[in-house]
Enzyme design. Structure first.
Site, PDB file in Angstrom:
ATOM      1  N   GLY A  13       0.829  -1.203   0.000  1.00  0.00           N
ATOM      2  CA  GLY A  13       0.000   0.000   0.000  1.00  0.00           C
ATOM      3  C   GLY A  13       0.861   1.250   0.000  1.00  0.00           C
ATOM      4  N   ILE A 151       2.293   3.081   7.139  1.00  0.00           N
ATOM      5  CA  ILE A 151       1.683   4.137   7.939  1.00  0.00           C
ATOM      6  C   ILE A 151       1.244   3.612   9.300  1.00  0.00           C
ATOM      7  CG2 ILE A 151       0.951   5.438   5.915  1.00  0.00           C
ATOM      8  CD1 ILE A 151      -1.883   4.455   6.354  1.00  0.00           C
ATOM      9  N   ASP A 152       1.193   2.281   9.449  1.00  0.00           N
ATOM     10  CA  ASP A 152       0.792   1.701  10.733  1.00  0.00           C
ATOM     11  C   ASP A 152       1.918   1.762  11.764  1.00  0.00           C
ATOM     12  OD1 ASP A 152      -1.415   1.054   9.255  1.00  0.00           O
ATOM     13  OD2 ASP A 152      -1.036  -1.096   9.199  1.00  0.00           O
ATOM     14  N   GLY A 196      -5.047   0.573  10.089  1.00  0.00           N
ATOM     15  CA  GLY A 196      -4.278  -0.088  11.145  1.00  0.00           C
ATOM     16  C   GLY A 196      -4.842  -1.464  11.400  1.00  0.00           C
ATOM     17  N   ARG A 197      -4.359  -2.469  10.656  1.00  0.00           N
ATOM     18  CA  ARG A 197      -4.906  -3.824  10.746  1.00  0.00           C
ATOM     19  C   ARG A 197      -4.637  -4.470  12.101  1.00  0.00           C
ATOM     20  NH1 ARG A 197      -6.407  -7.401   7.061  1.00  0.00           N
ATOM     21  NH2 ARG A 197      -5.712  -6.044   5.372  1.00  0.00           N
TER      22      ARG A 197
END
Length: 406
Positions: A13, A151-152, A196-197
């Site tokens: 991503g 980004i997480d 944010g998985r």
């Protein structure tokens, strides 16, 4: 080993660092090793498998600094897992019976690549390590130097991933606009769904950044413009215990008092509960080539909104996702500084044939170095015991209860 040709690729991503990292690598090579040829595979491992690459020419080298001004990736991304042959055959990237790792490795060999720079998350970088290992076993030495993009901010053991600071800042700016909707109806529930998985860092950092913005504002209570109505009222993360009934009681009091509730939700919060509920109902839960649940198809924000709307007596509900607004933004000043330090070191490591992923090693005093690939992993949990996060929850009146697995 003499470095004659290096290849760049970005994958996974987007994050607010890819364009700048590509520019930084090109600039650094041009500064200290201008004789090294640079190529870029288009759309990450997709381009590597298909042989689609461009040569970085003199004009691009001269203008590489312009890439720092933009988000996205000029050389393109894709989600390609080289160990998922079935998916790659289905997509026409390899033929039935071919080993994708072998196809990619042979491509690097035929293209004469001495150094591969991968800019991506843990899957991107560990796949590159698999390629290097395969080539080594077959008598071809390839140096692989990765840069951590997510980004997480969830790559083990890297302290700060490229692009994460910018994503938090952008998510906070996004929230400022959507929370302005809180007076579009009485008893309004707003859910700001943040990417944010497995890790809640981005949601927590965005909420903290948003509240810092609130601190700079002036208010006019007499006309209804109050900080209380614009504030964050709840932050839900995968690392926090999920007690909907208890939180609903607290938030119901806020709804009754000021007429609206604003929630910052990490999309991974409650994911296991949602998946279990869907599978128990006999529904298929779509997954991507890496086996990750496709969160956009199960809509965590909508699920949470549905749970809370009734419990809070909400008359109007709005769910907004900031991910695609945030992840392709141009990097902010802090990320530009981090990108510069990492790309400079990446080139130095490449020229001395030192493979690894560049990052501040949390298990070695936060030292910036090339971290060995076997130590790289995804899914690093956000540490909710950090003082700044405790102060955030204390400021909004939410109890800090870590999840059982945290």
């Amino acid at each position: 080993m003499s470095v004659r040709r290096v290849a760049l690729l970005t994958a996974g991503g987007f994050a607010p660092c890819l364009s700048s990292a590509v520019g930084g690598l090109i600039e650094r090579y041009t500064e200290i090793a201008p004789e090294v040829e640079i190529i870029a595979y288009q759309h990450g491992y997709h381009g590597l498998l298909t042989g689609n690459h461009i040569v970085v020419d003199s004009e691009t080298r001269a203008k590489a600094g312009l890439l720092h001004r933009f988000g996205g990736s000029p050389i393109g991304n894709s989600r390609v897992k080289l160990t998922n042959a079935k998916d790659l055959v289905k997509r026409g990237l390899v033929e039935e019976g071919q080993d994708p790792l072998q196809v990619a490795a042979e491509r690097l060999k035929s293209d004469g690549v001495d150094v591969l720079h991968t800019i991506g998350g843990d899957d991107t970088n560990t796949t590159a390590a698999d390629l290097a290992a395969y080539l080594h076993e077959n008598g071809y030495e390839l140096t692989v130097v990765g840069l951590p993009k997510t980004i997480d901010n969830d790559v083990v053991p890297i302290k700060q991933s490229l692009g994460a600071w910018t994503a938090a800042e952008e998510a906070a700016g996004f929230a400022a606009n959507i929370i302005g909707e809180h007076r579009s109806g009485p008893r309004m529930l707003i859910v700001h769904e943040v990417m944010g998985r497995h890790c809640g860092w981005l949601t927590a950092a965005a909420a903290a950044e948003y509240r810092r913005w609130l601190d700079t504002q002036e208010w006019v209570p007499g006309i209804g413009l109050t900080r209380e109505r614009w504030d964050v009222h709840a932050v839900f993360l995968p690392e926090l215990a999920l007690d909907i009934e208890h939180e609903a009681q607290r938030l119901r009091g806020i709804m009754d008092e000021i007429g609206n509730v604003n929630i910052f939700l990490s999309e991974g919060a409650g994911m296991h509960e949602i998946v279990e509920q869907l599978e128990a109902a006999g529904e298929d839960v779509p997954r991507d080539p890496f086996g990750h649940v496709r969160l956009d198809t199960i809509n965590p924000g909508q699920w949470f909104a549905k749970q809370f709307a009734e419990l809070l007596g909400a008359e109007k509900v709005m769910v907004q996702k900031s991910g695609y607004y945030s992840r392709a933004a141009a990097p902010n000043a802090e990320d530009l500084r981090l990108i510069k330090s990492m790309t400079d070191l990446a080139v130095e490591c490449a020229l001395r044939a030192e493979s690894g992923v560049i990052g501040h090693d949390e298990e070695d005093g936060d030292r910036l170095k090339a971290i060995a690939f076997p130590r790289i992993a995804g899914g690093k949990a956000f540490d909710v015991s950090q003082p700044w996060f405790g102060q955030l929850l204390d400021g909004i009146g939410q109890p800090l209860v870590p999840a059982a697995s945290s």
